[in-house]
Design a protein around this motif. Structure first.
Motif, PDB file in Angstrom:
ATOM      1  N   ASP A  58      35.227  44.641  42.502  1.00  0.00           N
ATOM      2  CA  ASP A  58      35.079  44.868  41.066  1.00  0.00           C
ATOM      3  C   ASP A  58      35.870  43.827  40.275  1.00  0.00           C
ATOM      4  OD1 ASP A  58      37.659  45.647  41.618  1.00  0.00           O
ATOM      5  OD2 ASP A  58      37.577  47.512  40.473  1.00  0.00           O
ATOM      6  N   GLN A  59      36.274  42.745  40.964  1.00  0.00           N
ATOM      7  CA  GLN A  59      37.091  41.714  40.343  1.00  0.00           C
ATOM      8  C   GLN A  59      36.244  40.498  39.968  1.00  0.00           C
ATOM      9  OE1 GLN A  59      40.498  42.218  39.761  1.00  0.00           O
ATOM     10  NE2 GLN A  59      40.001  44.292  40.460  1.00  0.00           N
TER      11      GLN A  59
ATOM     12  N   PHE B  98      32.211  36.966  41.223  1.00  0.00           N
ATOM     13  CA  PHE B  98      32.422  38.403  41.272  1.00  0.00           C
ATOM     14  C   PHE B  98      32.539  38.857  42.722  1.00  0.00           C
ATOM     15  CE2 PHE B  98      30.641  42.819  41.160  1.00  0.00           C
ATOM     16  CZ  PHE B  98      31.687  43.390  40.452  1.00  0.00           C
TER      17      PHE B  98
ATOM     18  N   ASP C  19      28.189  40.927  45.287  1.00  0.00           N
ATOM     19  CA  ASP C  19      29.133  39.829  45.136  1.00  0.00           C
ATOM     20  C   ASP C  19      28.379  38.504  45.030  1.00  0.00           C
ATOM     21  OD1 ASP C  19      31.088  41.720  45.432  1.00  0.00           O
ATOM     22  OD2 ASP C  19      31.572  41.204  47.506  1.00  0.00           O
TER      23      ASP C  19
ATOM     24  N   GLN D   5      36.139  36.489  38.188  1.00  0.00           N
ATOM     25  CA  GLN D   5      36.904  35.281  37.906  1.00  0.00           C
ATOM     26  C   GLN D   5      36.014  34.327  37.119  1.00  0.00           C
ATOM     27  OE1 GLN D   5      38.821  33.279  41.327  1.00  0.00           O
ATOM     28  NE2 GLN D   5      37.839  31.406  40.609  1.00  0.00           N
TER      29      GLN D   5
ATOM     30  N   CYS E   4      33.955  44.804  30.807  1.00  0.00           N
ATOM     31  CA  CYS E   4      35.186  44.803  31.602  1.00  0.00           C
ATOM     32  C   CYS E   4      36.156  45.909  31.196  1.00  0.00           C
ATOM     33  CB  CYS E   4      35.901  43.456  31.465  1.00  0.00           C
ATOM     34  SG  CYS E   4      35.102  42.135  32.382  1.00  0.00           S
TER      35      CYS E   4
ATOM     36  N   THR F 124      40.651  36.134  34.524  1.00  0.00           N
ATOM     37  CA  THR F 124      40.293  37.128  35.532  1.00  0.00           C
ATOM     38  C   THR F 124      40.072  38.471  34.836  1.00  0.00           C
ATOM     39  OG1 THR F 124      42.603  37.682  35.983  1.00  0.00           O
ATOM     40  CG2 THR F 124      41.590  35.973  37.355  1.00  0.00           C
ATOM     41  N   GLY F 125      39.447  39.400  35.548  1.00  0.00           N
ATOM     42  CA  GLY F 125      39.191  40.703  34.951  1.00  0.00           C
ATOM     43  C   GLY F 125      38.666  41.685  35.979  1.00  0.00           C
ATOM     44  N   ARG F 126      38.433  42.900  35.526  1.00  0.00           N
ATOM     45  CA  ARG F 126      37.901  43.966  36.374  1.00  0.00           C
ATOM     46  C   ARG F 126      36.696  44.584  35.686  1.00  0.00           C
ATOM     47  NH1 ARG F 126      39.514  49.451  37.525  1.00  0.00           N
ATOM     48  NH2 ARG F 126      41.201  49.247  36.001  1.00  0.00           N
TER      49      ARG F 126
ATOM     50  N   ASN G 198      42.419  39.283  31.854  1.00  0.00           N
ATOM     51  CA  ASN G 198      43.680  38.539  31.922  1.00  0.00           C
ATOM     52  C   ASN G 198      43.410  37.068  31.641  1.00  0.00           C
ATOM     53  OD1 ASN G 198      45.166  40.922  32.975  1.00  0.00           O
ATOM     54  ND2 ASN G 198      43.877  40.589  34.770  1.00  0.00           N
TER      55      ASN G 198
ATOM     56  N   GLU H 270      39.448  45.468  32.113  1.00  0.00           N
ATOM     57  CA  GLU H 270      40.646  44.691  31.783  1.00  0.00           C
ATOM     58  C   GLU H 270      40.338  43.206  31.876  1.00  0.00           C
ATOM     59  OE1 GLU H 270      43.228  44.276  35.783  1.00  0.00           O
ATOM     60  OE2 GLU H 270      43.097  46.333  35.008  1.00  0.00           O
TER      61      GLU H 270
END
Length: 478
Positions: free
Chosen positions: A283-284, A280, A417, A286, A335, A360-362, A339, A337
């Motif tokens: 805000d992304q 993290f 993070d 993985q 989340c 991946t996502g937000r 992906n 979003e």
């Protein structure tokens, strides 16, 4: 690096003075943290010294990403028990950071104050004393944090100050501690040849195979999709293991894996895992789905053939889809979003290849890395599906205490993070004893012998590192 990096540091003096004054005013302890750049160093040299000098020494890194953290000592340890362990740790970290005085000039991920450590697989009454020193959650704010990142080398010093603290005494103490670390890191030669004969105690292999058979029936009766069954292998060596040498072999042999160690007294939980739980930043997020595996071939042609068979295996594709669907459902709770790649690809390691799908996502506002870890753990790759029923069957059938095996291990910094992995391909090492674990996903049509051979394959990396040379671990070792 010199013997006076702390004694002549006016910035540290001023930060500590400010911190002590604030601590007196607020009548509480608080954190003062300062980083400084260092010349290049070998992280394992400092890890080796830490194992000598401190109760807690931690390591985290991934050789191919040029990133490594070494935590020496503990300025604060956050421990928790029970099902709310993620929430307890999240709150405790927030309280430590409240009012903290932080000078993080590096502005690199992995510098500044951070927590390193992990959690156990599931809170439960311990079945053995093996994991007695590893609670349900234990994360450490290192006294000294050494960071290797993007070709730079940094030292972060974390000091807890209180209303009665004296600045000169604080600086003198940290100076003495660092001088001792430096002398030993430059004088000690830990790169010695290390190999030892080891004896394996596998337990009741036939009984384990019978449990696989029983679980296939449970899955049919309960209409489950999958349950992961692990087994324990005890190793006895002719001499005490060198945890630093084990880690050195793992980082050289498996540079794409995450190399980790959580040293607690004379014990150390360590490994080289290919499985990321979640990363993290901002805000992304993985993460990835890693489920379905087969061996590597002895030739390029055989390796390609085995890989193609894995990609086209109905059983492995089904297992992979189960895990992928569960991860997606867990992420949807936190989340905005998500992906997901359309088809899995092959992740090839030294002795095994896996089906692998990146994700991946937000993250939604007000959620944190700890919330992600809570939602994702345990994934069906190491637990099962449906999660709660699978975990109950694991408690009922497995008959071992997994401890921190297959649990989240990682780090989180002051901005939230960080990264956690799934602690597979691992061992708990103490003196001349080591405890290893390996598991595999059981579905309705699983064959006990095939599943046993899969666990043998998964044990090879850590067994080879323990012994100091290749140690082929197959059914012939029974």
């Amino acid at each position: 690096m010199t013997d006076t990096i702390f004694a002549t540091d006016k910035k540290l003096y001023q930060l500590l003075k400010t911190g002590v004054n604030r601590a007196r005013k607020e009548q509480r302890s608080l954190l003062v943290s300062l980083d400084r750049q260092l010349p290049a160093f070998d992280p394992l040299a400092y890890f080796a010294v830490g194992r000598q000098l401190f109760e807690k020494t931690l390591l985290w890194g991934r050789p191919t990403s040029d990133f490594c953290l070494v935590g020496l000592g503990a300025s604060r340890t956050v421990a928790a028990e029970g099902r709310e362990r993620f929430s307890v740790v999240k709150k405790a970290w927030s309280e430590i950071l409240e009012g903290a005085i932080i000078d993080n000039s590096a502005c690199l991920n992995g510098t500044g104050p951070l927590l390193m450590g992990g959690f156990n697989f599931t809170p439960q009454q311990q079945l053995s004393a093996i994991w007695a020193n590893y609670p349900d959650a234990m994360l450490v704010l290192p006294r000294f944090l050494l960071t290797m990142s993007q070709g730079e080398y940094w030292l972060t010093t974390n000091i807890m100050v209180g209303p009665k603290s004296k600045v000169d005494e604080l600086i003198k103490k940290v100076e003495q501690e660092w001088n001792m670390i430096e002398r030993k890191a430059t004088q000690r030669s830990w790169r010695k040849t290390f190999s030892t004969e080891i004896k394996l105690q596998e337990g009741e292999v036939e009984s384990w195979k019978a449990t696989v058979e029983q679980l296939t029936q449970d899955i049919k009766d309960e209409r489950l999709e999958k349950v992961v069954l692990a087994r324990q292998v005890d190793v006895k060596a002719e001499q005490s293991f060198s945890t630093t040498c084990i880690l050195d072999r793992l980082r050289n042999k498996y540079p794409t894996c995450y190399i980790f160690a959580v040293g607690q007294g004379d014990e150390c939980f360590l490994g080289a895992t290919p499985e990321q739980l979640v990363k993290f930043e901002g805000d992304q997020l993985q993460t990835s789905c890693l489920a379905g595996s087969t061996a590597r071939g002895s030739s390029k042609r055989e390796d390609q053939l085995l890989g193609n068979q894995l990609l086209n295996s109905e059983k492995n594709q089904h297992e992979h889809l189960i895990v992928l669907r569960s991860i997606r459902n867990s992420l949807q709770k936190v989340c905005l979003e998500i992906n997901i790649s359309e088809k899995p690809k092959l992740l090839k390691l030294d002795n095994v290849q896996h089906l692998h799908t990146p994700i991946t996502g937000r993250l939604k506002p007000d959620f944190s890395l700890f919330d992600l870890v809570k939602e994702l753990h345990p994934t069906p790759a190491i637990g099962g599906l449906p999660k709660n029923i699978a975990l109950e069957l694991i408690r009922k059938r497995e008959g071992i205490d997994r401890g921190w095996y297959s649990a989240p291990v990682g780090w989180i910094n002051a901005t939230g993070d960080g990264e956690f992995v799934v602690a597979i391909r691992s061992a708990l090492v103490k003196d001349d004893n080591a405890y290893l674990y390996a598991g595999c996903g059981i579905v309705a049509d699983s064959e006990p012998e095939d599943e046993y051979q899969e666990t043998c394959l998964k044990l090879q990396p850590i067994l080879s590192a323990l012994k100091g040379e290749l140690n082929e671990f197959t059914a012939n070792n029974e």
